[in-house]
Enzyme design. Structure first.
Site, PDB file in Angstrom:
ATOM      1  N   THR A 134     -12.588  -6.119  -7.260  1.00  0.00           N
ATOM      2  CA  THR A 134     -12.421  -5.301  -6.062  1.00  0.00           C
ATOM      3  C   THR A 134     -11.416  -5.928  -5.108  1.00  0.00           C
ATOM      4  OG1 THR A 134     -14.607  -4.270  -6.138  1.00  0.00           O
ATOM      5  CG2 THR A 134     -13.582  -4.432  -3.984  1.00  0.00           C
ATOM      6  N   PHE A 145     -10.906  -1.446 -13.300  1.00  0.00           N
ATOM      7  CA  PHE A 145     -11.332  -0.088 -12.963  1.00  0.00           C
ATOM      8  C   PHE A 145     -11.353   0.172 -11.463  1.00  0.00           C
ATOM      9  CE2 PHE A 145     -15.399  -2.079 -12.202  1.00  0.00           C
ATOM     10  CZ  PHE A 145     -16.113  -1.222 -11.380  1.00  0.00           C
ATOM     11  N   LYS A 146     -11.356  -0.883 -10.661  1.00  0.00           N
ATOM     12  CA  LYS A 146     -11.373  -0.690  -9.219  1.00  0.00           C
ATOM     13  C   LYS A 146     -10.119   0.044  -8.728  1.00  0.00           C
ATOM     14  CE  LYS A 146     -15.180  -3.022  -9.281  1.00  0.00           C
ATOM     15  NZ  LYS A 146     -15.524  -4.236  -8.575  1.00  0.00           N
ATOM     16  N   ASP A 147      -9.031  -0.028  -9.511  1.00  0.00           N
ATOM     17  CA  ASP A 147      -7.816   0.694  -9.132  1.00  0.00           C
ATOM     18  C   ASP A 147      -8.035   2.202  -9.094  1.00  0.00           C
ATOM     19  OD1 ASP A 147      -6.064  -1.516  -8.865  1.00  0.00           O
ATOM     20  OD2 ASP A 147      -5.779  -1.600 -11.029  1.00  0.00           O
ATOM     21  N   LEU A 178      -9.366   2.467  -5.575  1.00  0.00           N
ATOM     22  CA  LEU A 178      -8.666   1.775  -4.492  1.00  0.00           C
ATOM     23  C   LEU A 178      -7.177   2.084  -4.419  1.00  0.00           C
ATOM     24  CD1 LEU A 178     -10.687  -1.523  -4.540  1.00  0.00           C
ATOM     25  CD2 LEU A 178     -10.392   0.006  -2.592  1.00  0.00           C
TER      26      LEU A 178
END
Length: 498
Positions: free
Chosen positions: A146, A111-113, A116
Site C-alpha cells: 500500500t 494489486f494496490k495500484d 490507488l
C-alpha cells in the site's frame, strides 16, 4: 447514496466518505445499500474494456460524482501509460479449473495500484465538491505494498501530501526500496519500530486524536487516508471481480449465470471484502476462500466465531499479510450484525481492551455460507511456488502461493469443483529471493541481494524482470526517517518542517 459509519454515529455522502476516510466515531464508512447489477448487465461487460466496466460499477456508489467526472478519473487511472497491459487486470488459466487474476501490472507491481491509481483523482474531486481548501494530508500504514502505491498515486498531486509508515523490519527489500527511493515534493516515508499492527493502530489513533487533528489544521491540513479503511480504496476493487467474471465468459470457461469461486490471499480483509460486495450486487459468487499465512487470525475466526489477537506475531515470506488486526473485517461484521452500529462499537471496544470478541454460533454459520478460511506456513508457501512452476510453468509470488496452497486444501476438503479465480496480488519479482528458493531450493539465494536474485530468477524461468525492479538499483534513497510507535504524530509534524 448515503454512507453510514459501522459504529452508528455518522452519515455522509460518497465524496465525504472518500475525503475523510475514517468516520469521527472510529468506524468505517459503508454504503446504505448494495446496488443491483442484473445478469444482462454483467453479460454486457464482455464487450467492454476495463475502464468502461469500472465506470459502470463506480457510478452506482459514487452518486454525488457525475458520470463525466468518473469517466475522466477512470481513464486517467487505467491506461497503458500506467499499466503494462491493455487488459489492466488479465485472467490467465493455469489448470483445468483454476484461473489467475493478475492484479500486479500497475506501476508498483502490486494489486494496490488497482485502487490507488484512481483514489487521488477521486480525492481531488471530493475536495472540490465539499469546498475544501486545505491541503489533504494522506496518512498511510503499510504492510508492504500500500505504501508505495499510495506514494506513487499521490506524488506531486496538487493540494495533497502523502505520509507512509511502514514496519522497520516487516517488508521485503524491494518493497522498502520502492518506498524510500520515492520522489516528489509532497511525499514522506517513516519507518516505525514495530510491526504493521503497531503502525496501523498508530495511524488510527492519530485520526481520532483531537490534539493531532488541531495541530494539522493549524498548518492548513486536513487528514485523510489511503488505507483500505477508506471506501475510495474499496470500491475500485469491486470492479475487478466483475471484470474477471466477464473475462471467463469471454474465454468460454463459464456461461453467464454460472457460479464462480474466488480465492483471495488477504491480511487486512479489504481485497476479499470487495468480492463480498460484488456478490451482494449480484455477481454469481459461490465461495470466497480466505487464504491466510501463519498469522492465521482470520482462519481461526471463521472456524470459531472468536477473533483473538492473543497470539504470537510471525514474520513470514508473505509480509503484506503479516497482520493480526484486520481492519476491513469490521465492514463484514456490520452486515453480520444486521447493521447494528452499537454492537459493532462494543465488539471493537472489546478488541481494543481485551484483544478479542466473539460473534456467536449463528453469525459464524451465516458467514460460513459464503466464506471458507485456511492458512499456509512458509514451508507450504515455498512448496506451492515450486510445484506451480514445475507443473504449470506459472511463476507466483509468496502471497499468491499462500492462496494457491489454501485453494488446494479447500478442494481436498470439500470436493468442490466450481471454477475458481485465484487473485494474484504482486509480481514475483517483489520477493525474488523467496521465489528463487521455491523454484531452485533453499540455498539458491544464499549470498545474493534482491537484484542478483531477480537476475537469477529471470535466467531460470524466462519470465522477464519488470523495468521498475531494474530501475531501483540506481535510485537514490531519499527517505531515512524512523520513529517509535508512540511518536508517530511528532514524526509527521517534523516531516512537514523539513
Amino acid at each position: 447514496m448515503s454512507f453510514f459509519s459501522t459504529r452508528g454515529e455518522s452519515c455522509v455522502t460518497a465524496s465525504q466518505a472518500i475525503l475523510h476516510g475514517l468516520a469521527p466515531d472510529g468506524g468505517l464508512y459503508v454504503p446504505a445499500m448494495f446496488p443491483s447489477v442484473p445478469m444482462n448487465r454483467i453479460s454486457s461487460f464482455c464487450e467492454m474494456d476495463y475502464a468502461a466496466r469500472a465506470v459502470s460499477i463506480l457510478k452506482r456508489y459514487l452518486e454525488d460524482f457525475n458520470i463525466p467526472e468518473i469517466e475522466e478519473a477512470v481513464r486517467a487511472a487505467y491506461n497503458t501509460e500506467r499499466f503494462d497491459t491493455p487488459e489492466i487486470a488479465p485472467v490467465k488459466q493455469i489448470d483445468d479449473a483454476t484461473w489467475v487474476l493478475e492484479l500486479f501490472h500497475g506501476p508498483t507491481l502490486a494489486f494496490k495500484d488497482m485502487a490507488l491509481q484512481l483514489l487521488p483523482h477521486l480525492t481531488r474531486l471530493a475536495a472540490v465538491k465539499n469546498g475544501e481548501k486545505r491541503e489533504i494530508s494522506i496518512l498511510v500504514a503499510t504492510s508492504g505494498d500500500t505504501g508505495k502505491a499510495a506514494l506513487e498515486g499521490f506524488r506531486d498531486v496538487p493540494g495533497t501530501s502523502c505520509t507512509v509508515f511502514y514496519p522497520q523490519e516487516g517488508v521485503s527489500d524491494v518493497q522498502k526500496l520502492q518506498m524510500v527511493t520515492t520522489g516528489g515534493n509532497n511525499t514522506h516515508v517513516i519507518a516505525v519500530k514495530g510491526n504493521f499492527d503497531d503502525a496501523q493502530t498508530g495511524v488510527k489513533e492519530l485520526f481520532s486524536s483531537p490534539e493531532f487533528v488541531k495541530q494539522m489544521e493549524e498548518r492548513g491540513k486536513i487528514l485523510s487516508s489511503a488505507n483500505s479503511i477508506n471506501f475510495g480504496r474499496l470500491v475500485p476493487q469491486i470492479v475487478y471481480y466483475f471484470s474477471a467474471y466477464a473475462d471467463l465468459v469471454n474465454k468460454h470457461a463459464i456461461t453467464p449465470g454460472d457460479p464462480v469461486n474466488f480465492c483471495v490471499p488477504t491480511g487486512n480483509f479489504g481485497d476479499i471484502l470487495a468480492g463480498y460486495y460484488a456478490r451482494n450486487m449480484g455477481l454469481p459468487v459461490n465461495k470466497l476462500i480466505c487464504a491466510s499465512n501463519r498469522n492465521n487470525v482470520l482462519t481461526d475466526f471463521f472456524n470459531s466465531g472468536t477473533y483473538s489477537t492473543h497470539r504470537t506475531f510471525f514474520k513470514t515470506l508473505s509480509p503484506s499479510m503479516d497482520i493480526l488486526v484486520s481492519s476491513n473485517l469490521e465492514r463484514l461484521l456490520y452486515e453480520a450484525a444486521d447493521r447494528d452500529g452499537a454492537l459493532i462499537k462494543r465488539w471493537m471496544e472489546q478488541l481494543k481492551e481485551s484483544g478479542s470478541y466473539s460473534i456467536g454460533e449463528q453469525r459464524r454459520d451465516w458467514m460460513a455460507d459464503v466464506f471458507w478460511g485456511d492458512c499456509a506456513d512458509n514451508k507450504d508457501t515455498l512448496k506451492e511456488i515450486g510445484k506451480r512452476f514445475l507443473e504449470d510453468h506459472y511463476l507466483m509470488d509468496p502471497h499468491t502461493a499462500v492462496g494457491g496452497h489454501v485453494l488446494r486444501q479447500y478442494r481436498l476438503k470439500t470436493n468442490d469443483a466450481t471454477p475458481t479465480v485465484l487473485l494474484s496480488t504482486a509480481s514475483p519479482y517483489k520477493f525474488a529471493a523467496d521465489v528463487l528458493r521455491g523454484i531452485a531450493g533453499a540455498d539458491a539465494a544464499e549470498g545474493k541481494d534482491a537484484f542478483a536474485c531477480s537476475e537469477e530468477l529471470e535466467k531460470l524461468t524466462g519470465v522477464p524482470m519488470p523495468a521498475q525492479v531494474k530501475a531501483l538499483k540506481d535510485l537514490p534513497v531519499r527517505h531515512t526517517a524512523e520513529c517509535e510507535r508512540d511518536a508517530m504524530g511528532e514524526a509527521v509534524l517534523k516531516a512537514f518542517e523539513l
